[in-house]
Design a protein around this motif. Structure first.
Motif: not given
Length: 276
Positions: A122-141
């Motif tokens: 299994v590979m996870g996905h962390l950092g900026f996750v596009p499908r969950k980007s509403t939580w960080v507010g925008k596309v960003r580092g």
């Protein structure tokens, strides 16, 4: 260089990378390259180019395998395609049976543990996750503050404890990525997260220039977009020319139709008139 193993479908295969070889490369930055592929043609091109790893939608694993037997394929378990635990497990096992070597999911840690308990890589996905980007507010580092960096570090640790063998780290600040990767056993796959990862990952469309938008982290090596626009121009010109020839009675020409002798036509006409 490829290794002989058995696939999850119990078939003898050769792979350019395995879970074991990825883990053995821990600490060796940019040891492998990964791209996206959804078609046999894209997969074949990746393998021919020496790309060791591909990620694709779980539903497209069979198509990808038609183009490449050698690459390490990670199947993405979509959020909508598999929702319940049973659906997720069924989708994962189907993808593996179709030829995938691992799965990637951005779902909760319990799902990671559920998959890992069956020895599914299994590979996870962390950092900026596009499908969950509403939580960080925008596309960003991600990880540009102490608080966010610390939170991300703990997420890496929890993902490792849940049983993942690797993680796609997207848009993580490069210095932070280097610090976390050095302290984690997870194989790190960098998508815009700097060079300190075992795998460097870019989308094939970005690499090939197939689209108008170029992410900051991507580098274009081709211009397929220009070729697609040229195809559109050629298609429209050809269709217009065809319509014009139809209107002007210039299509079809005699050599574009099936003809018979004039005598046969005359005889046929006589028979038709006789039988009226």
């Amino acid at each position: 260089m490829s290794e002989r193993i058995f696939s999850f479908g119990a078939k003898p295969v050769r792979r350019m990378a395995t879970v074991a070889s990825l883990q053995a490369a821990k600490g060796r930055h940019s040891a492998f390259a990964q791209v996206t592929a959804e078609t046999p043609e894209e997969a074949a091109a990746a393998q021919a180019a020496g790309i060791e790893m591909i990620t694709c939608r779980a539903a497209n694993v069979r198509q990808v395998r038609q183009g490449s037997e050698g690459v390490f394929v990670t199947a993405a378990l979509g959020f909508a395609e598999a929702i319940t635990d049973d659906e997720i497990m069924r989708t994962a096992f189907q993808a593996l049976t179709d030829g995938a070597d691992a799965v990637i999911t951005g779902r909760r840690l319990e799902i990671v543990s559920l998959l890992a308990s069956e020895d599914i890589p299994v590979m996870g996905h962390l950092g900026f996750v596009p499908r969950k980007s509403t939580w960080v507010g925008k596309v960003r580092g991600v990880g540009r503050t102490v608080e966010e960096a610390e939170m991300l570090f703990h997420r890496f640790r929890r993902l490792e404890e849940a049983g993942a063998f690797a993680v796609e780290a997207e848009l993580v600040a490069a210095p932070l990525m280097a610090e976390i990767s050095a302290r984690s056993k997870l194989v790190t796959v960098s998508l815009g997260s700097g060079p300190a990862a075992e795998v460097q990952f870019l989308f094939t469309a970005d690499i090939c220039g197939d689209g108008d938008y170029k992410p900051r982290h991507a580098r274009r090596y081709g211009d397929i977009g220009r070729l697609r626009k040229q195809i559109e121009v050629e298609r429209l010109a050809a269709l217009k020319a065809f319509r014009s020839d139809v209107s002007g009675a210039n299509f079809p020409a005699r050599n574009e139709t099936i003809n018979i002798d004039d005598a046969l036509v005359t005889d046929l006409r006589s028979r038709i008139e006789y039988n009226r």
